[in-house]
Scaffold this motif. Structure first.
Motif, PDB file in Angstrom:
ATOM      1  N   LEU A  75       0.905  -1.183  -0.142  1.00 10.37           N
ATOM      2  CA  LEU A  75       0.032   0.060   0.028  1.00 10.37           C
ATOM      3  C   LEU A  75       0.903   1.296   0.174  1.00 10.37           C
ATOM      4  CD1 LEU A  75      -2.807  -0.979   2.443  1.00 10.37           C
ATOM      5  CD2 LEU A  75      -3.160  -0.409  -0.209  1.00 10.37           C
ATOM      6  N   ALA A 131       2.222   1.691  -3.565  1.00  9.13           N
ATOM      7  CA  ALA A 131       1.140   2.334  -4.262  1.00  9.13           C
ATOM      8  C   ALA A 131       0.939   3.779  -4.112  1.00  9.13           C
ATOM      9  CB  ALA A 131      -0.002   1.542  -4.025  1.00  9.13           C
ATOM     10  N   THR A 132       0.968   4.116  -2.833  1.00 11.02           N
ATOM     11  CA  THR A 132       0.741   5.690  -2.398  1.00 11.02           C
ATOM     12  C   THR A 132       2.015   6.293  -3.048  1.00 11.02           C
ATOM     13  OG1 THR A 132      -0.226   4.767  -0.426  1.00 11.02           O
ATOM     14  CG2 THR A 132       0.259   7.047  -0.518  1.00 11.02           C
ATOM     15  N   LEU A 176       1.351   6.714  -6.553  1.00 14.66           N
ATOM     16  CA  LEU A 176       0.397   7.733  -6.922  1.00 14.66           C
ATOM     17  C   LEU A 176       0.900   9.473  -6.804  1.00 14.66           C
ATOM     18  CD1 LEU A 176      -2.703   7.529  -7.463  1.00 14.66           C
ATOM     19  CD2 LEU A 176      -3.024   8.060  -4.985  1.00 14.66           C
ATOM     20  N   ILE A 177       1.730   9.464  -5.916  1.00 20.05           N
ATOM     21  CA  ILE A 177       2.303  11.069  -5.673  1.00 20.05           C
ATOM     22  C   ILE A 177       3.422  11.233  -6.898  1.00 20.05           C
ATOM     23  CG2 ILE A 177       3.658  12.373  -4.326  1.00 20.05           C
ATOM     24  CD1 ILE A 177       0.758  12.294  -3.751  1.00 20.05           C
ATOM     25  N   ARG A 209      -0.309   6.700 -12.559  1.00 19.70           N
ATOM     26  CA  ARG A 209      -0.681   6.317 -11.621  1.00 19.70           C
ATOM     27  C   ARG A 209      -1.636   5.468 -11.241  1.00 19.70           C
ATOM     28  NH1 ARG A 209      -1.320  12.708 -12.050  1.00 19.70           N
ATOM     29  NH2 ARG A 209       0.839  13.507 -11.808  1.00 19.70           N
ATOM     30  N   MET A 210      -2.476   5.256 -12.107  1.00 22.41           N
ATOM     31  CA  MET A 210      -3.525   4.412 -12.066  1.00 22.41           C
ATOM     32  C   MET A 210      -2.758   2.777 -12.180  1.00 22.41           C
ATOM     33  SD  MET A 210      -6.605   3.732 -14.782  1.00 22.41           S
ATOM     34  CE  MET A 210      -7.085   5.575 -14.608  1.00 22.41           C
ATOM     35  N   ALA A 259      -1.843   2.487  -8.210  1.00 20.50           N
ATOM     36  CA  ALA A 259      -2.999   2.484  -7.319  1.00 20.50           C
ATOM     37  C   ALA A 259      -3.282   1.248  -7.542  1.00 20.50           C
ATOM     38  CB  ALA A 259      -3.855   3.858  -7.626  1.00 20.50           C
ATOM     39  N   THR A 260      -3.838   0.618  -8.793  1.00 19.95           N
ATOM     40  CA  THR A 260      -4.586  -0.526  -8.737  1.00 19.95           C
ATOM     41  C   THR A 260      -3.969  -1.757  -8.538  1.00 19.95           C
ATOM     42  OG1 THR A 260      -4.556  -0.187 -11.219  1.00 19.95           O
ATOM     43  CG2 THR A 260      -6.407   0.595 -10.164  1.00 19.95           C
ATOM     44  N   GLY A 281      -2.154  -1.534  -5.125  1.00 22.84           N
ATOM     45  CA  GLY A 281      -3.085  -1.137  -3.933  1.00 22.84           C
ATOM     46  C   GLY A 281      -3.981  -2.519  -3.710  1.00 22.84           C
TER      47      GLY A 281
END
Lengths: 426, 112
Positions: free
Chosen positions: A17, A20-21, A24-25, A33-34, A37-38, A41
């Motif tokens: 996680l 993933a974060t 994302l940043i 980013r997707m 995240a997916t 995440g």
């Protein structure tokens, strides 16, 4: 032992996680980013869920946990596919793939991001939907205007020829209308242009109040109070002066035939409720469409706030065609008697030469202020740039399109505490 | 052996709290992406990511507090996340379609 396994699973999950974060940043475009995240995440959340189930160790937890996990695994691919498709269609940025966009030509995609377009498109919609006249498309950025010539040849290209205004049209709102009319009349007399005053009543606004006929009556009464004064002004003017009184869609009425050779002059505040405050049950806002008119009218729009036409002028030049047209329009028609023109923005040598040429023809000294221009920055100008400035030319009005936004007057978004003339060309 | 398990428990219990804090920090960072965008798609992705984080946080809370109900909350969140993502995607596509129909001739792709 089981607890240790469960704990390691949870640590692993939280680590995923975290990755993933970070993705994302730090990644560059929505699709990357997707991807972070997916994938990471889902894996992270799934591992944490498995760890929890093992640590709990009862049937109840195992049941709910398994369902949640199953559902995550089933839905996340579908959901992220939908989101990615929507992002692609809406023109979200694709960085780092060069020209190898495999979907190009297979799915329609907006050429520029949706967010940038929503601002500029608002004015094109009404003109094209109703098919008013092709000249409405005239300032289309970077588009050749040659194909949109209409039979009268009205689609002139401002970039190539001097733009002469042919008419002045202005809106009369509320009790301040006669004074404002006098101010506009002075301008029209100086420019020797015919003048049209529009007194509009918005029937839709009246319909949205609880008592339509009562609202119309109070608007008419308010107009009747100053209408004779306008008539008296009309009689003594040396230029032709038409007084139009109309009821209907106020934005349409005020913009008229959508002609880019018509200068639309508006006061800096007020609206077609003519100062009569009536509450509408559907809205907590005061009715206010003044700043939207600039998008609606396809030519020059002047928000006249300054008392006298002398002083310095400031231009926020972001290199767009809109601001070029507005600047050449103002200088060509001697809209103001400027003692200095300040051009703010980073310009190339060609644009500088063009501006210097136009300013020399209008006997106006130019000063260039070289700084990067932030389109969305508020206030638009820095305080030092605004001393003695009576008029500004902007590529676009500062958003949001409300004259009063939570007590903040819109010209404060141009420069704090400043009041004066604003010219935009959209 | 008995002793070892007690020690392990003594370490693991507070560790869960640490994990929850980590997930919460991740939630905060994701919220930053949600607020700054820049595009609509970025915001929707951030919301999606936040649901995954919230599911994890719920599972960990279920352990830390010993209440199994939090797993039901996690399940509910996982359900809602899908509907939300689908709705956002539909919204974005509709908006893009409307912009395209207004500003015809400015798209790149199959139809132009």
């Amino acid at each position: 032992m089981i607890e240790l396994i469960a704990f390691l699973l949870k640590i692993g999950g939280v680590a995923f996680l975290g990755v993933a974060t970070i993705g994302l940043i730090r990644l560059d475009d929505p699709f990357q980013r997707m991807h972070a995240a997916t994938k990471a995440g889902t894996l992270g959340a799934g591992l944490v869920l498995i760890g929890t189930m093992i640590a709990k160790g009862n049937a109840d937890a195992a049941m709910t946990g398994t369902f949640a996990l199953l559902f995550l695994i089933l839905t996340i691919p579908v959901a992220s596919h939908l989101l990615a498709r929507a992002a692609y269609i809406s023109g979200a940025e694709l960085s780092g793939i060069g020209n190898s966009d495999a979907l190009q030509g297979r799915i329609d995609r907006l050429a520029s991001p949706l967010e940038e377009r929503l601002d500029t498109l608002a004015f094109q919609a009404p003109a094209e939907v109703k098919g008013v006249r092709p000249s409405a498309q005239l300032p289309g950025i970077g588009e050749p205007a040659a194909e949109v010539l209409d039979p009268e040849g009205a689609a002139l290209k401002p970039a190539d020829m001097p733009i002469r205004a042919e008419r002045v049209r202005f809106a009369a709102f509320g009790a301040g209308a006669p004074a404002f009319a006098e101010r506009v009349a002075k301008l029209a007399v100086r420019l020797e242009l015919p003048l049209t005053a529009v007194i509009a009543i918005d029937t839709r606004l009246a319909e949205s109040t609880c008592d339509t006929s009562g609202a119309l009556r109070s608007y008419r009464n308010a107009i009747g109070a100053w209408l004779p004064e306008m008539r008296a002004l009309a009689d003594k003017l040396p230029v032709p002066f038409d007084l139009l009184y109309e009821e209907g869609d106020a934005e349409d009425l005020l913009c008229g035939t959508a002609d880019s050779r018509e200068l639309l002059v508006l006061p800096i505040d007020g609206w077609v409720d003519h100062g009569v405050t009536l509450r509408t049950p559907c809205s907590t806002w005061d009715p206010d469409g003044l700043l939207r008119l600039a998008d609606r009218h396809p030519g020059p729009v002047l928000y006249a706030g300054a008392i006298k036409p002398e002083g310095a002028g400031a231009v926020l030049h972001d290199g767009s065609d809109d601001v070029r047209y507005a600047l050449s329009f103002a200088l060509e028609n001697r809209l103001w008697l400027l003692d200095e023109l300040r051009v703010v923005g980073q310009l190339d040598a060609v644009s500088r030469l063009e501006i210097e040429g136009m300013a020399a023809a209008a006997d106006t000294p130019v000063r260039f202020i070289d700084r990067p221009v932030e389109r969305k920055a508020h206030p638009v100008f820095e305080p030092g740039e605004m001393t003695d400035v009576t008029a500004v030319i902007l590529p676009d009005l500062p958003g949001p399109r409300r004259t009063n936004w939570f007590g903040d007057f819109w010209q404060d978004r141009v420069a704090r505490g400043w009041r004066g003339d604003v010219l935009v060309w959209t | 052996m008995e002793n070892l398990i007690t020690t392990a428990n003594a370490i693991l219990d507070p560790a869960i709290t640490v994990l929850i804090v980590l997930v919460t920090i991740a939630l905060g960072v994701t919220a930053y992406r949600l607020l700054t965008g820049p595009s609509y798609a970025d915001r929707f992705i951030a919301i999606d990511m936040m649901t995954a984080l919230a599911v994890a946080a719920c599972a960990l809370t279920a352990l830390a507090t010993g209440r199994g109900e939090f797993l039901d909350v996690a399940f509910g969140l996982a359900l809602i996340a899908f509907v939300a993502a689908a709705a956002f995607a539909g919204f974005l596509e509709r908006k893009a379609a409307r912009v395209r129909s207004n500003g015809s001739g400015q798209t790149e792709g199959a139809s132009s």
